[in-house]
Design an enzyme around this catalytic site. Structure first.
Site, mmCIF file in Angstrom:
data_model
loop_
_atom_site.group_PDB
_atom_site.id
_atom_site.type_symbol
_atom_site.label_atom_id
_atom_site.label_comp_id
_atom_site.label_asym_id
_atom_site.label_seq_id
_atom_site.Cartn_x
_atom_site.Cartn_y
_atom_site.Cartn_z
ATOM 1 N N ASN A 94 2.084 -5.253 -6.643
ATOM 2 C CA ASN A 94 3.391 -5.592 -6.073
ATOM 3 C C ASN A 94 3.845 -4.605 -4.999
ATOM 4 O O ASN A 94 4.539 -4.980 -4.059
ATOM 5 C CB ASN A 94 4.398 -5.648 -7.234
ATOM 6 C CG ASN A 94 5.841 -5.644 -6.749
ATOM 7 O OD1 ASN A 94 6.349 -6.653 -6.270
ATOM 8 N ND2 ASN A 94 6.505 -4.491 -6.850
ATOM 9 N N SER A 148 3.559 -12.983 0.800
ATOM 10 C CA SER A 148 4.802 -13.266 1.505
ATOM 11 C C SER A 148 4.563 -14.434 2.443
ATOM 12 O O SER A 148 3.418 -14.729 2.821
ATOM 13 C CB SER A 148 5.196 -12.020 2.317
ATOM 14 O OG SER A 148 6.127 -12.348 3.320
ATOM 15 N N TYR A 161 2.854 -5.370 8.383
ATOM 16 C CA TYR A 161 3.231 -5.960 7.092
ATOM 17 C C TYR A 161 2.649 -7.373 6.983
ATOM 18 O O TYR A 161 1.964 -7.710 6.011
ATOM 19 C CB TYR A 161 4.754 -5.989 6.951
ATOM 20 C CG TYR A 161 5.239 -6.683 5.698
ATOM 21 C CD1 TYR A 161 5.300 -6.001 4.487
ATOM 22 C CD2 TYR A 161 5.633 -8.024 5.716
ATOM 23 C CE1 TYR A 161 5.738 -6.646 3.328
ATOM 24 C CE2 TYR A 161 6.070 -8.673 4.570
ATOM 25 C CZ TYR A 161 6.127 -7.980 3.381
ATOM 26 O OH TYR A 161 6.554 -8.612 2.229
ATOM 27 N N LYS A 165 -0.402 -8.893 4.585
ATOM 28 C CA LYS A 165 -0.223 -10.016 3.652
ATOM 29 C C LYS A 165 -1.213 -11.147 3.954
ATOM 30 O O LYS A 165 -1.693 -11.814 3.037
ATOM 31 C CB LYS A 165 1.221 -10.521 3.685
ATOM 32 C CG LYS A 165 2.247 -9.500 3.167
ATOM 33 C CD LYS A 165 2.010 -9.135 1.712
ATOM 34 C CE LYS A 165 3.065 -8.194 1.168
ATOM 35 N NZ LYS A 165 2.807 -7.778 -0.214
HETATM 36 N N1 LIG Z 1 12.113 -8.822 -0.663
HETATM 37 C C1 LIG Z 1 11.653 -9.940 -0.157
HETATM 38 O O1 LIG Z 1 12.402 -10.777 0.357
HETATM 39 C C2 LIG Z 1 10.184 -10.256 -0.227
HETATM 40 C C3 LIG Z 1 9.736 -11.464 0.318
HETATM 41 C C4 LIG Z 1 8.381 -11.782 0.234
HETATM 42 C C5 LIG Z 1 7.515 -10.914 -0.397
HETATM 43 N N2 LIG Z 1 7.980 -9.736 -0.905
HETATM 44 C C6 LIG Z 1 7.028 -8.864 -1.585
HETATM 45 O O2 LIG Z 1 7.529 -8.547 -2.880
HETATM 46 C C7 LIG Z 1 6.990 -7.286 -3.307
HETATM 47 C C8 LIG Z 1 8.106 -6.373 -3.816
HETATM 48 O O3 LIG Z 1 8.956 -6.098 -2.743
HETATM 49 P P1 LIG Z 1 10.492 -5.690 -2.955
HETATM 50 O O4 LIG Z 1 11.261 -6.558 -2.045
HETATM 51 O O5 LIG Z 1 10.807 -5.637 -4.401
HETATM 52 O O6 LIG Z 1 10.465 -4.231 -2.304
HETATM 53 P P2 LIG Z 1 11.198 -2.862 -2.700
HETATM 54 O O7 LIG Z 1 12.416 -3.108 -3.507
HETATM 55 O O8 LIG Z 1 11.318 -2.112 -1.428
HETATM 56 O O9 LIG Z 1 10.112 -2.177 -3.637
HETATM 57 C C9 LIG Z 1 8.889 -1.748 -3.136
HETATM 58 C C10 LIG Z 1 8.201 -0.945 -4.209
HETATM 59 O O10 LIG Z 1 6.938 -0.494 -3.689
HETATM 60 C C11 LIG Z 1 6.809 0.888 -3.977
HETATM 61 N N3 LIG Z 1 5.968 1.545 -2.975
HETATM 62 C C12 LIG Z 1 6.058 1.463 -1.634
HETATM 63 N N4 LIG Z 1 5.147 2.265 -1.052
HETATM 64 C C13 LIG Z 1 4.458 2.866 -2.055
HETATM 65 C C14 LIG Z 1 3.407 3.813 -2.117
HETATM 66 N N5 LIG Z 1 2.848 4.315 -0.997
HETATM 67 N N6 LIG Z 1 2.944 4.215 -3.316
HETATM 68 C C15 LIG Z 1 3.494 3.725 -4.462
HETATM 69 N N7 LIG Z 1 4.490 2.818 -4.475
HETATM 70 C C16 LIG Z 1 4.970 2.402 -3.280
HETATM 71 C C17 LIG Z 1 8.245 1.421 -3.955
HETATM 72 O O11 LIG Z 1 8.372 2.581 -4.760
HETATM 73 P P3 LIG Z 1 8.558 4.085 -4.201
HETATM 74 O O12 LIG Z 1 9.316 4.005 -2.929
HETATM 75 O O13 LIG Z 1 9.271 4.769 -5.336
HETATM 76 O O14 LIG Z 1 7.157 4.583 -4.028
HETATM 77 C C18 LIG Z 1 8.992 0.268 -4.627
HETATM 78 O O15 LIG Z 1 8.964 0.406 -6.026
HETATM 79 C C19 LIG Z 1 6.235 -6.722 -2.108
HETATM 80 O O16 LIG Z 1 4.855 -6.973 -2.242
HETATM 81 C C20 LIG Z 1 6.792 -7.519 -0.941
HETATM 82 O O17 LIG Z 1 5.878 -7.585 0.127
HETATM 83 C C21 LIG Z 1 9.279 -9.384 -0.844
#
Ligand SMILES: NC(=O)c1ccc[n+]([C@@H]2O[C@H](COP(=O)([O-])OP(=O)(O)OC[C@H]3O[C@@H](n4cnc5c(N)ncnc54)[C@H](OP(=O)(O)O)[C@@H]3O)[C@@H](O)[C@H]2O)c1
Length: 261
Positions: A94, A148, A161, A165
């Site tokens: 994730n 995504s 990004y 994906k």
């Molecule tokens: N939000 C949306 O609308 C959306 C839409 C489509 C897909 N997605 C996908 O959903 C998933 C979750 O996204 P989210 O929206 O929940 O994002 P988020 O709230 O920003 O969370 C991202 C997570 O990834 C971790 N992370 C980032 N870089 C890292 C690294 N180098 N090492 C370890 N951990 C890392 C962050 O933790 P730390 O910063 O503590 O390391 C955080 O826990 C992602 O794959 C994203 O592409 C999101």
């Protein structure tokens, strides 16, 4: 409830957003153990407390790790398997990075940022699957990669990004084909627009309250993590679409293959 009874899971990016919610919901579904990974250990600690309040029996392992680093990835898998006595049923890739904000066009995209995003969003899942697979193959299991809409459409500005994906969609298809009949299934989920830190950074001018909360999109992940989906492999799911964007037939076949269906 209890759809994940006795299962052990590893969830990356669980310090906030979707990963945090998946950890909570998997615990609520009776998971025996969950390994939660991110860089921010303080937030992971809070997630563990949140889980312990609702599911005190679930074992929660916190692993502070930067998934851009190969040695951290090795440590994540080794520590998880050590804590769970070699068991791992579910791997959710994730964690993701959106890259620089405001999001530059490819022509202006700094190489270091490009590498960092690809390392986090694509290379890390590749390595985590490679390293976790031997343990998962033993008893069968479920790998869920988070994708995504930007993984099937080349939106301007979504640069590294989006490319990462596209990569995870292709990589998921390839793993799924190679693991067909192995007992380990690989599927991938587009959670759709969510109100999370990542999305607020990506589109700061938008009203985030129009987007779903992570808690609204976890049902498909629970399904894919549970035995109910054990005959489903190589499929793309859309968490916010009707039937999760699947032909109803696919889900019906998977369900009817169950002895108790
Ligand atoms: N939000 C949306 O609308 C959306 C839409 C489509 C897909 N997605 C996908 O959903 C998933 C979750 O996204 P989210 O929206 O929940 O994002 P988020 O709230 O920003 O969370 C991202 C997570 O990834 C971790 N992370 C980032 N870089 C890292 C690294 N180098 N090492 C370890 N951990 C890392 C962050 O933790 P730390 O910063 O503590 O390391 C955080 O826990 C992602 O794959 C994203 O592409 C999101």
């Amino acid at each position: 409830m209890n759809r994940l009874q006795g299962k052990y899971a590893l969830i990356t990016g669980a310090s906030q957003g979707l990963g945090r919610q998946l950890a909570i919901d998997f615990a609520q579904e009776g998971a025996a153990g969950i390994s939660i990974v991110a860089r921010n250990v303080e937030w992971l600690n809070q997630v563990r407390k949140d889980i312990q309040e609702i599911a005190p029996k679930t074992q929660v392992l916190i692993i502070g790790a930067d998934l851009t680093k190969h040695e951290d990835i090795e440590r994540v898998v080794a520590a998880t398997l050590c804590e769970f006595n070699g068991h791992l049923d579910i791997l959710v890739n994730n964690a993701s990075s959106i890259g620089p904000s405001p999001m530059p066009y490819l022509l202006d995209y700094p190489l270091e940022d490009f590498r960092n995003v690809i390392n986090t969003n694509l290379i890390a899942p590749f390595l985590l699957i490679k390293k976790a697979l031997p343990a998962m193959i033993e008893n069968g299991g479920s790998i869920i990669n988070v994708t995504s809409d930007a993984g099937v459409n080349g939106y301007p500005g979504w640069g590294a990004y989006g490319i990462s994906k596209f990569g995870i969609e292709g990589m998921s298809q390839t793993w799924a084909a190679e693991l067909e009949d192995s007992g380990v299934r690989v599927n991938w989920v587009d959670p759709g627009d969510m109100n999370t830190a990542m999305h607020r950074v990506a589109e700061p001018e938008e009203d985030p309250t129009q987007w779903a909360n992570p808690a609204d999109v976890t049902e498909v992940f629970i399904y894919l993590a549970s035995d109910e989906s054990r005959h489903v492999n190589g499929q793309r799911f859309q968490a916010q679409e009707e039937n999760w964007g699947q032909e109803t037939q696919t889900l019906a076949i998977a369900r009817s293959a169950l002895p108790f269906a």
